[in-house]
Design a protein around this motif. Structure first.
Motif, PDB file in Angstrom:
ATOM      1  N   SER A  57      -3.656  -4.704   4.331  1.00 38.47           N
ATOM      2  CA  SER A  57      -3.556  -5.671   5.140  1.00 38.47           C
ATOM      3  C   SER A  57      -2.600  -6.538   4.822  1.00 38.47           C
ATOM      4  CB  SER A  57      -4.681  -6.387   4.680  1.00 38.47           C
ATOM      5  OG  SER A  57      -5.500  -7.874   5.574  1.00 38.47           O
ATOM      6  N   ARG A  58      -1.402  -7.745   5.680  1.00 42.72           N
ATOM      7  CA  ARG A  58      -0.799  -8.779   5.853  1.00 42.72           C
ATOM      8  C   ARG A  58       0.239  -7.768   5.846  1.00 42.72           C
ATOM      9  NH1 ARG A  58      -1.972 -14.161   5.871  1.00 42.72           N
ATOM     10  NH2 ARG A  58      -0.518 -15.326   6.046  1.00 42.72           N
ATOM     11  N   ILE A  59       0.590  -6.504   5.662  1.00 37.80           N
ATOM     12  CA  ILE A  59       1.288  -6.178   5.337  1.00 37.80           C
ATOM     13  C   ILE A  59       2.104  -4.780   5.902  1.00 37.80           C
ATOM     14  CG2 ILE A  59       2.099  -7.033   2.746  1.00 37.80           C
ATOM     15  CD1 ILE A  59       0.745  -4.505   1.649  1.00 37.80           C
ATOM     16  N   GLY A  60       2.874  -4.188   6.245  1.00 36.84           N
ATOM     17  CA  GLY A  60       3.215  -2.876   6.641  1.00 36.84           C
ATOM     18  C   GLY A  60       2.304  -1.522   6.498  1.00 36.84           C
ATOM     19  N   TYR A  61       2.357  -0.985   6.924  1.00 35.97           N
ATOM     20  CA  TYR A  61       1.800   0.055   6.100  1.00 35.97           C
ATOM     21  C   TYR A  61       2.507   1.115   5.909  1.00 35.97           C
ATOM     22  CZ  TYR A  61       1.526   2.441  11.008  1.00 35.97           C
ATOM     23  OH  TYR A  61       1.948   3.014  11.950  1.00 35.97           O
ATOM     24  N   GLN A  62       3.981   1.753   6.855  1.00 35.86           N
ATOM     25  CA  GLN A  62       4.822   2.814   6.753  1.00 35.86           C
ATOM     26  C   GLN A  62       5.494   1.797   5.126  1.00 35.86           C
ATOM     27  OE1 GLN A  62       6.268   2.599  10.997  1.00 35.86           O
ATOM     28  NE2 GLN A  62       7.080   4.109  10.338  1.00 35.86           N
ATOM     29  N   ARG A  63       6.117   1.085   5.396  1.00 39.06           N
ATOM     30  CA  ARG A  63       6.751  -0.097   4.265  1.00 39.06           C
ATOM     31  C   ARG A  63       5.948   0.598   2.522  1.00 39.06           C
ATOM     32  NH1 ARG A  63      11.061  -0.014   1.021  1.00 39.06           N
ATOM     33  NH2 ARG A  63      11.498  -2.062  -0.168  1.00 39.06           N
ATOM     34  N   MET A  64       4.618  -0.215   2.562  1.00 41.99           N
ATOM     35  CA  MET A  64       3.989   0.469   1.846  1.00 41.99           C
ATOM     36  C   MET A  64       3.860   1.702   1.213  1.00 41.99           C
ATOM     37  SD  MET A  64       2.104  -2.411  -0.374  1.00 41.99           S
ATOM     38  CE  MET A  64       3.017  -1.512  -1.781  1.00 41.99           C
ATOM     39  N   GLY A  65       3.246   2.377   2.152  1.00 40.40           N
ATOM     40  CA  GLY A  65       3.395   3.435   1.240  1.00 40.40           C
ATOM     41  C   GLY A  65       4.399   4.628   1.430  1.00 40.40           C
ATOM     42  N   ASP A  66       5.536   4.407   1.544  1.00 39.24           N
ATOM     43  CA  ASP A  66       6.630   4.302   1.044  1.00 39.24           C
ATOM     44  C   ASP A  66       7.286   3.745  -0.142  1.00 39.24           C
ATOM     45  OD1 ASP A  66       9.842   5.609   1.810  1.00 39.24           O
ATOM     46  OD2 ASP A  66      10.424   3.596   1.192  1.00 39.24           O
ATOM     47  N   VAL A  67       6.797   2.664  -0.711  1.00 37.74           N
ATOM     48  CA  VAL A  67       6.943   1.606  -2.638  1.00 37.74           C
ATOM     49  C   VAL A  67       6.160   2.475  -2.699  1.00 37.74           C
ATOM     50  CG1 VAL A  67       6.471  -0.086  -3.301  1.00 37.74           C
ATOM     51  CG2 VAL A  67       8.250  -0.024  -0.946  1.00 37.74           C
ATOM     52  N   LEU A  68       4.590   2.506  -2.414  1.00 40.20           N
ATOM     53  CA  LEU A  68       3.502   3.034  -3.648  1.00 40.20           C
ATOM     54  C   LEU A  68       3.968   5.348  -3.360  1.00 40.20           C
ATOM     55  CD1 LEU A  68       0.699   1.740  -1.773  1.00 40.20           C
ATOM     56  CD2 LEU A  68       2.649   1.067  -3.998  1.00 40.20           C
ATOM     57  N   ILE A  70       3.106   7.310  -1.016  1.00 44.35           N
ATOM     58  CA  ILE A  70       1.907   7.966  -0.754  1.00 44.35           C
ATOM     59  C   ILE A  70       2.701   8.106   1.083  1.00 44.35           C
ATOM     60  CG2 ILE A  70      -0.319   7.410   0.574  1.00 44.35           C
ATOM     61  CD1 ILE A  70      -0.872   5.188  -1.720  1.00 44.35           C
ATOM     62  N   LYS A  71       3.021   9.821   1.169  1.00 43.75           N
ATOM     63  CA  LYS A  71       3.617  10.158   2.296  1.00 43.75           C
ATOM     64  C   LYS A  71       2.954  10.396   3.034  1.00 43.75           C
ATOM     65  CE  LYS A  71       7.857  11.724   3.316  1.00 43.75           C
ATOM     66  NZ  LYS A  71       9.284  12.745   3.121  1.00 43.75           N
ATOM     67  N   TYR A  72       2.175  11.296   3.132  1.00 42.09           N
ATOM     68  CA  TYR A  72       1.226  12.175   4.066  1.00 42.09           C
ATOM     69  C   TYR A  72      -0.350  11.612   3.543  1.00 42.09           C
ATOM     70  CZ  TYR A  72       5.305  14.920   4.128  1.00 42.09           C
ATOM     71  OH  TYR A  72       6.316  15.227   4.335  1.00 42.09           O
ATOM     72  N   PRO A  73      -0.803  10.426   3.766  1.00 39.19           N
ATOM     73  CA  PRO A  73      -2.053  10.810   3.936  1.00 39.19           C
ATOM     74  C   PRO A  73      -2.549  11.043   5.169  1.00 39.19           C
ATOM     75  CG  PRO A  73      -0.911   8.054   4.249  1.00 39.19           C
ATOM     76  CD  PRO A  73       0.045   9.513   3.755  1.00 39.19           C
ATOM     77  N   LYS A  74      -4.222  11.523   4.915  1.00 39.25           N
ATOM     78  CA  LYS A  74      -4.815  11.919   6.021  1.00 39.25           C
ATOM     79  C   LYS A  74      -5.472  10.713   7.285  1.00 39.25           C
ATOM     80  CE  LYS A  74      -7.917  13.656   3.729  1.00 39.25           C
ATOM     81  NZ  LYS A  74      -9.510  15.190   3.156  1.00 39.25           N
ATOM     82  N   VAL A  75      -5.809   9.750   6.421  1.00 41.51           N
ATOM     83  CA  VAL A  75      -6.083   8.275   7.262  1.00 41.51           C
ATOM     84  C   VAL A  75      -5.197   7.613   6.427  1.00 41.51           C
ATOM     85  CG1 VAL A  75      -7.740   6.685   7.310  1.00 41.51           C
ATOM     86  CG2 VAL A  75      -8.637   9.070   7.336  1.00 41.51           C
ATOM     87  N   VAL A  76      -4.675   7.030   7.630  1.00 41.00           N
ATOM     88  CA  VAL A  76      -4.093   5.118   7.175  1.00 41.00           C
ATOM     89  C   VAL A  76      -4.234   4.324   8.020  1.00 41.00           C
ATOM     90  CG1 VAL A  76      -1.731   6.350   8.647  1.00 41.00           C
ATOM     91  CG2 VAL A  76      -1.525   5.154   6.672  1.00 41.00           C
ATOM     92  N   ALA A  78      -3.802  -0.326   9.151  1.00 42.58           N
ATOM     93  CA  ALA A  78      -3.769  -1.937   9.061  1.00 42.58           C
ATOM     94  C   ALA A  78      -4.079  -2.691   9.648  1.00 42.58           C
ATOM     95  CB  ALA A  78      -1.909  -1.510   9.072  1.00 42.58           C
ATOM     96  N   PHE A  79      -4.291  -4.011   8.565  1.00 41.22           N
ATOM     97  CA  PHE A  79      -5.063  -4.956   9.448  1.00 41.22           C
ATOM     98  C   PHE A  79      -4.506  -6.504   8.779  1.00 41.22           C
ATOM     99  CE2 PHE A  79      -8.488  -1.234   7.813  1.00 41.22           C
ATOM    100  CZ  PHE A  79      -9.076  -2.293   8.166  1.00 41.22           C
ATOM    101  N   ASP A  80      -4.918  -6.749  10.354  1.00 40.74           N
ATOM    102  CA  ASP A  80      -4.024  -8.633  10.432  1.00 40.74           C
ATOM    103  C   ASP A  80      -4.855  -9.055   8.920  1.00 40.74           C
ATOM    104  OD1 ASP A  80      -6.502 -10.271  10.705  1.00 40.74           O
ATOM    105  OD2 ASP A  80      -6.152  -9.410  12.538  1.00 40.74           O
ATOM    106  N   GLY A  81      -3.984 -10.447   8.882  1.00 33.86           N
ATOM    107  CA  GLY A  81      -4.133 -11.194   7.620  1.00 33.86           C
ATOM    108  C   GLY A  81      -5.410 -12.233   7.516  1.00 33.86           C
ATOM    109  N   ALA A  82      -6.093 -12.242   8.477  1.00 36.68           N
ATOM    110  CA  ALA A  82      -7.053 -12.851   8.873  1.00 36.68           C
ATOM    111  C   ALA A  82      -8.265 -12.616   8.341  1.00 36.68           C
ATOM    112  CB  ALA A  82      -7.949 -13.054  10.230  1.00 36.68           C
ATOM    113  N   GLY A  83      -8.971 -13.522   7.172  1.00 37.71           N
ATOM    114  CA  GLY A  83      -9.350 -13.133   5.580  1.00 37.71           C
ATOM    115  C   GLY A  83     -10.325 -12.713   6.123  1.00 37.71           C
TER     116      GLY A  83
END
Length: 376
Positions: A57-68, A70-76, A78-83
């Motif tokens: 949430s509030r960040i991109g899944y591609q970049r976050m997955g790469d940093v972490l 986690i390359k091959y999650p079965k489910v991925v 993203a949610f916007d930044g609203a509380g």
């Protein structure tokens, strides 16, 4: 919840106070997210290779997955930044695990609003922006102020009706070593704080700060093999109240009452019966609306209930024991989930609620969400 029982087994978060004191330092949201994730993994002892679901949430899944890594999650996803999305993301993750679509889901949120000088207002946007801007309605705070003005007109709430919320949250935060604001305040301090959108004062507003939160969800079967006490998600529900505006003429009461009924039917517990509440408090009136919508206090009488009982960690119904969004940090609901888990585990330190075995998260917003956490 149908399917497999689900628990939150790992939690991690930034030191919000330390980041807040680094004024002028531009933070990297992905570095903050990775730090929170490392904490969550260490907290539960799960190896990163077991994670097969990634929600951000509030960040991109591609970049976050790469940093972490986690390359091959079965489910991925993203949610916007609203509380309101923190509750939605947790429930989505829980349903993934319950259904078997994933076995271990990581949820990561990061916010660098302070280092990016975000104002959360003044830049009209959204479907009704052209109409909002001419009246100065360019922030959620202005809309909540308008709702609260209506509330005071209908129910006669006095000028200091919200003071106890700000005071109790700061008292709770005084016992939280990572909170941004830890100095206690009194009613005079509250009343002397300047108006931002009258009748809301500075101390009615959430903070703007940097930080990240990570949560790890898995099955109860897997959770029982881990080091920490499992915190089961015993019930969850949501309902939208959708308009072009961040307002509700009944203060989200209809949707809140429906969600509260769902939680009660699933668990046998009402909000007033749980050991502590973690309530999404982007502005103090929202806590008031939540208490009334979930039946803790009668509609129109929540302010009197608060004045009599307070919400401190050692009170009759502890609320936002970490300090919440007005004192600990504004992680848009995410850090409140961490606090709920820690309270149920008995890890609250100086703010620990005595004999806490149940905690409920509540968000009153255009998407109302709630879930109940139970120690097993």
């Amino acid at each position: 919840m149908q399917g497999r029982d689900v628990a939150i087994v790992g939690v991690g978060q930034s030191d919000f106070g330390a980041l807040y004191r680094q004024k002028g330092v531009r933070q990297d949201p992905y570095a903050l997210g990775a730090h929170a994730m490392r904490q969550a993994l260490n907290d539960c002892g799960i190896d990163k290779s077991e994670i097969d679901g990634l929600l951000v949430s509030r960040i991109g899944y591609q970049r976050m997955g790469d940093v972490l890594g986690i390359k091959y999650p079965k489910v991925v996803n993203a949610f916007d930044g609203a509380g309101r999305m923190s509750g939605i993301a947790v429930q989505y993750g829980a349903r993934l695990v319950a259904s078997g679509a994933a076995d271990v889901v990581a949820c990561v949120y990061a916010n660098v609003g302070r280092s990016q000088s975000r104002k959360y207002g003044g830049d009209a946007s959204g479907g009704a922006a052209a109409y909002d801007e001419m009246y100065g309605m360019t922030s959620p705070g202005a809309y909540v102020a308008m709702m609260y003005r209506r509330y005071t007109h209908l129910y006669g709430a006095p000028d200091d009706a919200l003071a106890s919320l700000a005071i109790s949250s700061r008292r709770n935060a005084a016992h939280n070593p990572v909170a941004v604001m830890r100095n206690e305040i009194d009613t005079a301090t509250y009343l002397n704080s300047r108006f931002i959108a009258e009748p809301l004062r500075l101390l009615d507003y959430c903070l703007i700060n940097d930080g990240a939160v990570a949560l790890i969800l898995t099955t109860m079967e897997r959770a029982r093999d881990l080091a920490k006490r499992p915190v089961r998600i015993a019930a969850m529900s949501s309902m939208g109240e959708l308009t072009n505006f961040y307002t509700s003429t009944d203060f989200f009461h209809h949707a809140c009452a429906h969600v509260a009924g769902d939680i009660r039917n699933q668990s046998g517990l009402a909000a007033k019966d749980v050991d502590c509440l973690q309530i999404y408090d982007n502005f103090t009136p929202v806590t008031l609306f939540s208490l009334e919508g979930f039946g803790v206090a009668p509609q129109g009488e929540g302010w009197a209930y608060l004045k009599e009982n307070g919400t401190a960690y050692d009170g009759s119904l502890p609320i936002n024991t970490s300090g919440g969004h007005t004192s600990e940090s504004y992680m848009q609901g995410w850090a409140l989930h961490v606090e709920a888990v820690r309270q149920v585990r008995g890890e609250g330190g100086g703010r620990q609620v005595k004999d806490c075995n149940t905690a409920q998260y509540i968000c009153a917003a255009p998407i109302v969400t709630s879930h109940l956490f139970v120690g097993d």
